[in-house]
Design a protein around this motif. Sequence first.
Motif, short mmCIF file in Angstrom:
data_model
loop_
_atom_site.label_atom_id
_atom_site.label_comp_id
_atom_site.label_asym_id
_atom_site.label_seq_id
_atom_site.Cartn_x
_atom_site.Cartn_y
_atom_site.Cartn_z
N VAL A 98 0.88 -1.17 0.00
CA VAL A 98 0.00 0.00 0.00
C VAL A 98 0.91 1.22 0.00
O VAL A 98 1.69 1.42 0.94
N VAL A 99 0.85 2.04 -1.07
CA VAL A 99 1.73 3.21 -1.17
C VAL A 99 0.99 4.52 -0.91
O VAL A 99 1.61 5.54 -0.63
N ALA A 100 -0.34 4.48 -1.01
CA ALA A 100 -1.17 5.65 -0.69
C ALA A 100 -2.49 5.13 -0.16
O ALA A 100 -2.92 4.02 -0.51
N ARG A 101 -3.13 5.91 0.68
CA ARG A 101 -4.37 5.45 1.31
C ARG A 101 -5.36 6.62 1.39
O ARG A 101 -4.99 7.74 1.72
N GLY A 102 -6.61 6.31 1.08
CA GLY A 102 -7.67 7.30 1.25
C GLY A 102 -7.86 7.60 2.74
O GLY A 102 -7.77 6.70 3.57
N CYS A 103 -8.08 8.86 3.05
CA CYS A 103 -8.36 9.27 4.44
C CYS A 103 -9.41 10.38 4.40
O CYS A 103 -9.12 11.53 4.71
N PRO A 104 -10.62 9.99 3.97
CA PRO A 104 -11.68 10.99 3.84
C PRO A 104 -12.11 11.56 5.19
O PRO A 104 -12.08 10.87 6.21
N THR A 105 -12.48 12.82 5.18
CA THR A 105 -13.06 13.49 6.35
C THR A 105 -14.31 14.23 5.88
O THR A 105 -14.58 14.31 4.68
N ALA A 106 -15.05 14.79 6.83
CA ALA A 106 -16.24 15.55 6.47
C ALA A 106 -15.87 16.75 5.59
O ALA A 106 -16.59 17.09 4.65
N GLU A 107 -14.73 17.36 5.88
CA GLU A 107 -14.28 18.53 5.10
C GLU A 107 -13.67 18.13 3.76
O GLU A 107 -13.69 18.90 2.81
#
Length: 135
Positions: A98-107
């Motif tokens: 895994v070289v990049a990962r999604g990290c969604p937030t409300a903003e």
Amino acid sequence: MSGRSVPEAGAVVTHRRYVPYSDAHYAGNLVDGAYSMKLFGDVATEMCIVTDGDEGLFASYADVQFREPVRAGDVLEVVCTLARVGTRSRTLELEVRVVARGCPTAERPGGAEVLAEPLVATTATGTVVVPPRAE
């Protein structure tokens, strides 16, 4: 194929793939282990094409280890290293990172980050077979 050189151990093929959210099957947007296995098949096929001019056939896997989760939103690097060359068989060392990962937030619902160090998610040793070389 006549005129092709004999493949040598140490050859490397690398693929990169974004994991779409449509492939998540479990809580936490986890993707099943079969996802990594499919990617191993893809990168092994390219290795056979590069080294032998044929797609080859996967004969077996050994020592498959699922070390870290793969999640939707990840960017994966799939690495295949040619470890051993037999007459018709090839032993491959396989790794999903895994070289990049999604990290969604409300903003930032599309938030993602490149990881400082890749996470080794899945490893395996595989054996492929290719047709005999033309003399």
